[in-house]
Design a protein around this motif. Structure first.
Motif, PDB file in Angstrom:
ATOM      1  N   LEU A 187       0.831  -1.206   0.000  1.00  5.21           N
ATOM      2  CA  LEU A 187       0.000   0.000   0.000  1.00  5.21           C
ATOM      3  C   LEU A 187       0.865   1.255   0.000  1.00  5.21           C
ATOM      4  CD1 LEU A 187      -2.718  -1.172   2.535  1.00  5.21           C
ATOM      5  CD2 LEU A 187      -3.120  -0.568   0.139  1.00  5.21           C
ATOM      6  N   GLN A 188       1.932   1.244   0.773  1.00  2.90           N
ATOM      7  CA  GLN A 188       2.830   2.396   0.802  1.00  2.90           C
ATOM      8  C   GLN A 188       3.418   2.675  -0.577  1.00  2.90           C
ATOM      9  OE1 GLN A 188       5.315   1.407   4.515  1.00  2.90           O
ATOM     10  NE2 GLN A 188       5.267   3.631   4.512  1.00  2.90           N
ATOM     11  N   GLN A 189       3.720   1.627  -1.309  1.00  5.98           N
ATOM     12  CA  GLN A 189       4.309   1.777  -2.631  1.00  5.98           C
ATOM     13  C   GLN A 189       3.301   2.268  -3.667  1.00  5.98           C
ATOM     14  OE1 GLN A 189       6.481  -1.729  -3.936  1.00  5.98           O
ATOM     15  NE2 GLN A 189       7.149  -2.166  -1.847  1.00  5.98           N
ATOM     16  N   ARG A 190       2.018   1.995  -3.441  1.00  7.95           N
ATOM     17  CA  ARG A 190       1.018   2.236  -4.484  1.00  7.95           C
ATOM     18  C   ARG A 190       0.066   3.399  -4.221  1.00  7.95           C
ATOM     19  NH1 ARG A 190       2.571  -2.905  -4.340  1.00  7.95           N
ATOM     20  NH2 ARG A 190       2.726  -4.093  -6.295  1.00  7.95           N
ATOM     21  N   LEU A 191      -0.163   3.720  -2.979  1.00 12.12           N
ATOM     22  CA  LEU A 191      -1.095   4.811  -2.692  1.00 12.12           C
ATOM     23  C   LEU A 191      -0.404   6.165  -2.911  1.00 12.12           C
ATOM     24  CD1 LEU A 191      -2.974   3.512   0.480  1.00 12.12           C
ATOM     25  CD2 LEU A 191      -3.949   3.915  -1.786  1.00 12.12           C
ATOM     26  N   PRO A 192      -1.089   7.089  -3.593  1.00  8.57           N
ATOM     27  CA  PRO A 192      -0.472   8.375  -3.934  1.00  8.57           C
ATOM     28  C   PRO A 192      -0.584   9.413  -2.824  1.00  8.57           C
ATOM     29  CG  PRO A 192      -2.651   8.265  -4.885  1.00  8.57           C
ATOM     30  CD  PRO A 192      -2.436   6.945  -4.177  1.00  8.57           C
ATOM     31  N   ALA A 193      -0.321   8.993  -1.603  1.00 15.12           N
ATOM     32  CA  ALA A 193      -0.423   9.894  -0.450  1.00 15.12           C
ATOM     33  C   ALA A 193       0.449   9.322   0.657  1.00 15.12           C
ATOM     34  CB  ALA A 193      -1.870  10.016   0.017  1.00 15.12           C
ATOM     35  N   PRO A 194       0.917  10.166   1.567  1.00 10.55           N
ATOM     36  CA  PRO A 194       1.760   9.670   2.657  1.00 10.55           C
ATOM     37  C   PRO A 194       0.969   8.857   3.680  1.00 10.55           C
ATOM     38  CG  PRO A 194       1.300  12.002   2.951  1.00 10.55           C
ATOM     39  CD  PRO A 194       0.765  11.646   1.599  1.00 10.55           C
ATOM     40  N   MET A 195       1.629   7.873   4.255  1.00  2.91           N
ATOM     41  CA  MET A 195       1.010   7.115   5.342  1.00  2.91           C
ATOM     42  C   MET A 195       1.188   7.899   6.633  1.00  2.91           C
ATOM     43  SD  MET A 195       1.601   3.174   6.636  1.00  2.91           S
ATOM     44  CE  MET A 195       3.200   3.475   7.381  1.00  2.91           C
ATOM     45  N   LEU A 196       0.096   8.158   7.324  1.00  4.90           N
ATOM     46  CA  LEU A 196       0.143   8.937   8.559  1.00  4.90           C
ATOM     47  C   LEU A 196       0.536   8.085   9.757  1.00  4.90           C
ATOM     48  CD1 LEU A 196      -3.072  11.112   8.116  1.00  4.90           C
ATOM     49  CD2 LEU A 196      -0.725  11.619   7.424  1.00  4.90           C
ATOM     50  N   GLY A 197       0.321   6.778   9.645  1.00  6.23           N
ATOM     51  CA  GLY A 197       0.679   5.911  10.753  1.00  6.23           C
ATOM     52  C   GLY A 197       0.047   4.543  10.634  1.00  6.23           C
ATOM     53  N   VAL A 198       0.551   3.625  11.425  1.00  4.14           N
ATOM     54  CA  VAL A 198       0.001   2.273  11.526  1.00  4.14           C
ATOM     55  C   VAL A 198      -0.611   2.128  12.913  1.00  4.14           C
ATOM     56  CG1 VAL A 198       0.498  -0.198  11.501  1.00  4.14           C
ATOM     57  CG2 VAL A 198       1.725   1.338   9.930  1.00  4.14           C
ATOM     58  N   VAL A 199      -1.874   1.776  12.950  1.00  7.97           N
ATOM     59  CA  VAL A 199      -2.587   1.610  14.228  1.00  7.97           C
ATOM     60  C   VAL A 199      -2.671   0.123  14.549  1.00  7.97           C
ATOM     61  CG1 VAL A 199      -4.750   1.998  15.471  1.00  7.97           C
ATOM     62  CG2 VAL A 199      -3.914   3.707  13.831  1.00  7.97           C
ATOM     63  N   PRO A 200      -2.024  -0.332  15.607  1.00 13.38           N
ATOM     64  CA  PRO A 200      -2.076  -1.759  15.942  1.00 13.38           C
ATOM     65  C   PRO A 200      -3.477  -2.186  16.377  1.00 13.38           C
ATOM     66  CG  PRO A 200      -1.034  -0.509  17.708  1.00 13.38           C
ATOM     67  CD  PRO A 200      -1.247   0.457  16.582  1.00 13.38           C
ATOM     68  N   TRP A 201      -3.724  -3.481  16.249  1.00 15.91           N
ATOM     69  CA  TRP A 201      -5.006  -4.017  16.694  1.00 15.91           C
ATOM     70  C   TRP A 201      -5.125  -3.818  18.200  1.00 15.91           C
ATOM     71  CZ3 TRP A 201      -6.585  -7.771  20.185  1.00 15.91           C
ATOM     72  CH2 TRP A 201      -7.948  -8.139  20.092  1.00 15.91           C
ATOM     73  N   GLN A 202      -6.326  -3.377  18.631  1.00 16.71           N
ATOM     74  CA  GLN A 202      -6.582  -3.152  20.050  1.00 16.71           C
ATOM     75  C   GLN A 202      -7.895  -3.820  20.442  1.00 16.71           C
ATOM     76  OE1 GLN A 202      -5.857   1.143  21.311  1.00 16.71           O
ATOM     77  NE2 GLN A 202      -5.888   1.390  19.091  1.00 16.71           N
ATOM     78  N   LEU A 203      -7.874  -4.507  21.560  1.00 17.29           N
ATOM     79  CA  LEU A 203      -9.106  -5.125  22.057  1.00 17.29           C
ATOM     80  C   LEU A 203     -10.126  -4.054  22.395  1.00 17.29           C
ATOM     81  CD1 LEU A 203     -10.634  -7.675  22.928  1.00 17.29           C
ATOM     82  CD2 LEU A 203      -9.571  -7.438  25.188  1.00 17.29           C
ATOM     83  N   GLN A 204      -9.648  -2.973  23.021  1.00 11.80           N
ATOM     84  CA  GLN A 204     -10.500  -1.832  23.345  1.00 11.80           C
ATOM     85  C   GLN A 204      -9.854  -0.577  22.753  1.00 11.80           C
ATOM     86  OE1 GLN A 204     -10.807  -2.139  27.686  1.00 11.80           O
ATOM     87  NE2 GLN A 204     -12.817  -3.087  27.449  1.00 11.80           N
ATOM     88  N   PRO A 205     -10.245  -0.200  21.548  1.00 12.52           N
ATOM     89  CA  PRO A 205      -9.608   0.940  20.871  1.00 12.52           C
ATOM     90  C   PRO A 205      -9.662   2.215  21.708  1.00 12.52           C
ATOM     91  CG  PRO A 205     -11.001  -0.287  19.351  1.00 12.52           C
ATOM     92  CD  PRO A 205     -11.269  -0.845  20.713  1.00 12.52           C
ATOM     93  N   ASP A 206      -8.537   2.907  21.760  1.00 13.37           N
ATOM     94  CA  ASP A 206      -8.382   4.124  22.554  1.00 13.37           C
ATOM     95  C   ASP A 206      -7.877   5.225  21.627  1.00 13.37           C
ATOM     96  OD1 ASP A 206      -7.596   6.195  24.209  1.00 13.37           O
ATOM     97  OD2 ASP A 206      -6.631   4.908  25.691  1.00 13.37           O
ATOM     98  N   ALA A 207      -8.718   6.228  21.375  1.00 10.29           N
ATOM     99  CA  ALA A 207      -8.373   7.279  20.430  1.00 10.29           C
ATOM    100  C   ALA A 207      -7.169   8.090  20.899  1.00 10.29           C
ATOM    101  CB  ALA A 207      -9.566   8.198  20.198  1.00 10.29           C
ATOM    102  N   ARG A 208      -7.032   8.289  22.197  1.00  9.66           N
ATOM    103  CA  ARG A 208      -5.885   9.060  22.694  1.00  9.66           C
ATOM    104  C   ARG A 208      -4.574   8.308  22.442  1.00  9.66           C
ATOM    105  NH1 ARG A 208      -7.117  13.544  25.606  1.00  9.66           N
ATOM    106  NH2 ARG A 208      -9.281  13.745  26.326  1.00  9.66           N
ATOM    107  N   ALA A 209      -4.612   6.990  22.610  1.00  9.46           N
ATOM    108  CA  ALA A 209      -3.417   6.193  22.331  1.00  9.46           C
ATOM    109  C   ALA A 209      -3.109   6.204  20.838  1.00  9.46           C
ATOM    110  CB  ALA A 209      -3.612   4.756  22.831  1.00  9.46           C
TER     111      ALA A 209
END
Length: 222
Positions: A187-209
């Protein structure tokens, strides 16, 4: 820095990323407001969980109608939910709410519903709304089987609308996905935009984290 957050599908983490972006901007001392123009799957009181999360992540005073002008109880495609409720989704109402928020906040983060081409009424879809708002788009890619195709098709649709994809986020939905890192690299090689980050899988997603994952990527662009 206002932006429109869309995703490769429904349930890929648009609300999580939208709230995380609000936290990123708020830590810089900015007034921030989240908006969910159309929401389905509301409770009996007409409240939507996504819209409430956006409101909680904001730091300016705003009404529920400003945050979420159209909300429907049925968790189905919004144009069908609206039709079943005898309502036609009017972009003018959405634009009015957006402009009201934009006068109060330094940054407005607008979250779409479903994917980028989800219909909103008989002739307009999410892409048309993003175009009328004329905002740069942040693409949330749900990292799971099929994500490369979905991401590239969505990126093409954004470009065809004449909008700028400001960046994309890899949100890992399947931690056990085979060749996970290889898919993100593709995806990094093909998408015409910068990657802002990778969000790891979370059992309880936390927006602040999650904001910590996105902060360096977003600020590097500004």
């Amino acid at each position: 820095m206002n932006c429109f957050v869309t995703g490769t599908d429904t349930g890929v983490g648009k609300t999580l990323i939208s709230c995380a972006l609000l936290h990123v901007f708020a830590t810089k001392g900015l007034r921030v407001a989240g908006m969910k123009p159309v929401a389905t799957g509301c409770d009996g009181d007409g409240n939507n969980q996504d819209a409430q999360q956006l409101q909680n992540a904001s730091n300016v005073q705003m009404t529920t109608d400003q945050v979420n002008p159209y909300r429907f109880r049925d968790a189905i495609a919004p144009h069908i939910a609206a039709r079943n409720g005898g309502v036609c989704i009017d972009f003018n109402r959405i634009l009015t709410s957006y402009n009201e928020l934009a006068t109060r906040a330094d940054v407005v983060v607008v979250e779409g519903v479903g994917g980028f081409k989800v219909p909103l009424n008989a002739s307009q879809d999410i892409a048309d709304l993003a175009k009328q708002l004329d905002l740069p788009v942040v693409l949330v890619v749900g990292i799971r089987l099929g994500c490369i195709n979905h991401a590239l098709l969505t990126a093409s649709a954004i470009e065809l609308c004449g909008l700028k994809c400001a960046g994309w986020v890899a949100n890992i939905l399947d931690a056990g996905m085979p060749a996970l890192l290889d898919n993100i690299d593709a995806l990094q090689q093909r998408l015409p935009a910068p990657m802002l980050g990778v969000v790891p899988w979370q059992l309880q997603p936390d927006a602040r984290a999650v904001a910590l994952n996105l902060q360096s990527g977003w600020m590097a662009m500004h």
